[in-house]
Design a protein around this motif. Structure first.
Motif, short mmCIF file in Angstrom:
data_model
loop_
_atom_site.label_atom_id
_atom_site.label_comp_id
_atom_site.label_asym_id
_atom_site.label_seq_id
_atom_site.Cartn_x
_atom_site.Cartn_y
_atom_site.Cartn_z
N GLN A 1 -4.67 -5.21 -3.63
CA GLN A 1 -4.76 -5.75 -4.99
C GLN A 1 -4.20 -4.75 -6.01
N VAL A 2 -4.46 -3.46 -5.78
CA VAL A 2 -3.91 -2.43 -6.68
C VAL A 2 -2.39 -2.46 -6.62
N ALA A 3 -1.83 -2.56 -5.41
CA ALA A 3 -0.38 -2.59 -5.24
C ALA A 3 0.22 -3.80 -5.95
N ALA A 4 -0.42 -4.96 -5.80
CA ALA A 4 0.07 -6.17 -6.45
C ALA A 4 0.01 -6.03 -7.97
N GLU A 5 -1.09 -5.46 -8.48
CA GLU A 5 -1.25 -5.27 -9.92
C GLU A 5 -0.16 -4.34 -10.47
N ALA A 6 0.21 -3.31 -9.67
CA ALA A 6 1.22 -2.33 -10.12
C ALA A 6 2.64 -2.78 -9.80
N GLY A 7 2.78 -3.82 -8.97
CA GLY A 7 4.11 -4.31 -8.61
C GLY A 7 4.84 -3.40 -7.65
N VAL A 8 4.10 -2.78 -6.72
CA VAL A 8 4.71 -1.90 -5.72
C VAL A 8 4.21 -2.28 -4.34
N ALA A 9 4.84 -1.72 -3.31
CA ALA A 9 4.39 -1.96 -1.95
C ALA A 9 3.05 -1.27 -1.71
N VAL A 10 2.30 -1.78 -0.73
CA VAL A 10 1.01 -1.18 -0.39
C VAL A 10 1.19 0.28 0.01
N SER A 11 2.25 0.57 0.79
CA SER A 11 2.49 1.94 1.24
C SER A 11 2.76 2.87 0.06
N THR A 12 3.47 2.36 -0.95
CA THR A 12 3.75 3.17 -2.14
C THR A 12 2.47 3.44 -2.93
N ALA A 13 1.64 2.42 -3.05
CA ALA A 13 0.35 2.60 -3.75
C ALA A 13 -0.50 3.62 -3.03
N SER A 14 -0.49 3.58 -1.71
CA SER A 14 -1.29 4.53 -0.92
C SER A 14 -0.83 5.96 -1.17
N ARG A 15 0.50 6.17 -1.15
CA ARG A 15 1.03 7.52 -1.38
C ARG A 15 0.73 7.99 -2.80
N ALA A 16 0.85 7.09 -3.76
CA ALA A 16 0.62 7.47 -5.16
C ALA A 16 -0.82 7.92 -5.39
N SER B 1 -3.00 9.01 -2.88
CA SER B 1 -3.48 10.08 -1.99
C SER B 1 -2.61 11.32 -2.03
N ARG B 2 -1.30 11.13 -2.23
CA ARG B 2 -0.36 12.26 -2.26
C ARG B 2 0.64 12.02 -3.38
N PRO B 3 0.19 12.17 -4.64
CA PRO B 3 1.02 11.76 -5.78
C PRO B 3 2.36 12.47 -5.88
N GLY B 4 2.52 13.62 -5.28
CA GLY B 4 3.79 14.32 -5.32
C GLY B 4 4.88 13.65 -4.51
N ARG B 5 4.50 12.66 -3.68
CA ARG B 5 5.47 12.00 -2.79
C ARG B 5 6.21 10.85 -3.48
N VAL B 6 5.76 10.42 -4.65
CA VAL B 6 6.43 9.33 -5.38
C VAL B 6 6.71 9.80 -6.80
N SER B 7 7.51 9.03 -7.53
CA SER B 7 7.90 9.45 -8.89
C SER B 7 6.69 9.44 -9.82
N GLU B 8 6.79 10.23 -10.89
CA GLU B 8 5.69 10.31 -11.86
C GLU B 8 5.44 8.95 -12.50
N ALA B 9 6.52 8.22 -12.80
CA ALA B 9 6.36 6.90 -13.45
C ALA B 9 5.62 5.93 -12.53
N THR B 10 5.99 5.94 -11.24
CA THR B 10 5.32 5.04 -10.29
C THR B 10 3.86 5.44 -10.11
N THR B 11 3.62 6.73 -10.01
CA THR B 11 2.24 7.19 -9.87
C THR B 11 1.40 6.73 -11.05
N SER B 12 1.91 6.91 -12.27
CA SER B 12 1.17 6.50 -13.46
C SER B 12 0.87 5.01 -13.45
N ARG B 13 1.87 4.19 -13.03
CA ARG B 13 1.69 2.74 -13.00
C ARG B 13 0.60 2.35 -12.00
#
Length: 326
Positions: free
Chosen positions: A9-24, A26-38
């Motif tokens: 549900q978090v991934a859908a709300e942010a408009g990203v894949a579930v895997s991207t939401a998980s990385r953002a 648990s390991r925020p350095g693995r994705v962009s700052e803008a995506t992490t914030s979203r």
């Protein structure tokens, strides 16, 4: 009935894949700052728990703690390192390990270089003078293990353990006992000497004060020779490594242990039960000390009030201690 939101549900709300939401999260350095914030904003809107690593990133912290030890090769510190590492991992932190090589100057250089790069420091058995430690405790969040500084410290009752060792030897008929001390800069060694002096007066026996010695196996032979020259029947060593070296030298000089000389160590490190004869020693809760040290630091970083921790020790009787010769 309300349900806890899911990662999907978090991934859908942010408009990203579930895997991207998980990385953002648990390991925020693995994705962009803008995506992490979203993703974080979506999680907070839905009430999804945000992990420690994300919290640290948002608060401008490094998520890194320094652990400074006097001698990384000393097995005494292995348990402390494991305890600290486990607790920091649970809190979303990592640690950097610094070996000061028993040097006061190296210890202070490490603090100077690290204070702006880490969120806090754990000093295990620091060698710095009390005044300098007080200064550093005002400059960087600081917790000490086996050193009393401010209100954030963990003490292990090795002085009480040394007295247990003395009482054990006295009960076996020993009346002239050597204490082979540790480094001159060791605060723990000074506490043990003080505790032993009081216990000696109560027990009515003689103690020969030897040292200082480096807390290493290579220093043991000199301690053994000094003990033999002093005519004692038992030696209490500052730590197990020093005791191992004492046993080595006694074996080389064909001095039977414990028939002619009893030997007691401190720490109960790995191998204490494997040397021959197996070493009588003071068992120290090293992993618990590390865990408490990390816990105190994390509490300080979160602005919580902390209280000092005192951990008990106990004597483990093995084959290296026996009745005094007639």
């Amino acid at each position: 009935m309300d349900r806890t939101p899911t990662l999907r549900q978090v991934a859908a709300e942010a408009g990203v894949a579930v895997s991207t939401a998980s990385r953002a999260l648990s390991r925020p350095g693995r994705v962009s700052e803008a995506t992490t914030s979203r993703v974080v904003e979506a999680a907070e809107r839905l009430g999804y728990p945000v992990g420690g690593a994300v919290r640290l990133l948002r608060e401008g912290m490094t998520g890194t703690v320094a652990l400074v030890v006097p001698d990384i090769a000393n097995p005494y510190f292995f348990g402390i390192i494991r305890g600290i590492q486990a607790r920091l991992r649970d809190g979303g932190y990592v640690h950097v390990l610094v070996d000061s090589e028993e040097s006061v100057d190296a210890e202070e250089r490490a603090l100077r270089r690290l204070r702006s790069r880490v969120d806090g420091v754990v000093l295990a058995a620091p060698r710095l003078e009390a005044q300098r430690l007080e200064v550093w405790s005002r400059s960087v969040p600081l917790v000490t293990i086996n050193r009393q500084v401010g209100g954030a410290y963990v003490l292990v009752d090795t002085p009480g353990g040394a007295v247990q060792a003395l009482d054990h030897l006295v009960s076996l008929g020993h009346r002239r006992i050597a204490y082979a001390g540790g480094p001159r800069s060791s605060w723990s060694d000074r506490r043990r000497r003080s505790a032993l002096r009081q216990a000696v007066r109560r027990a009515g026996v003689d103690v020969v004060w030897l040292g200082p010695y480096a807390p290493r196996r290579e220093a043991g032979p000199a301690a053994a020779d000094a003990a033999l020259s002093a005519g004692v029947t038992a030696v209490i060593a500052f730590n197990d490594l020093l005791a191992f070296g004492v046993l080595d030298r006694l074996a080389a000089r064909r001095v039977a242990v414990p028939e002619r000389m009893s030997v007691v160590g401190c720490d109960d490190i790995f191998g204490a039960d494997l040397v021959r004869p197996a070493l009588t020693t003071v068992a120290v809760p090293l992993e618990r000390a590390g865990h408490h040290g990390a816990d105190l630091l994390l509490a300080s970083l979160e602005g919580r009030t902390v209280d000092p921790v005192l951990l008990p020790t106990h004597l483990v009787v093995r084959e290296s201690s026996g009745r005094a010769r007639a």
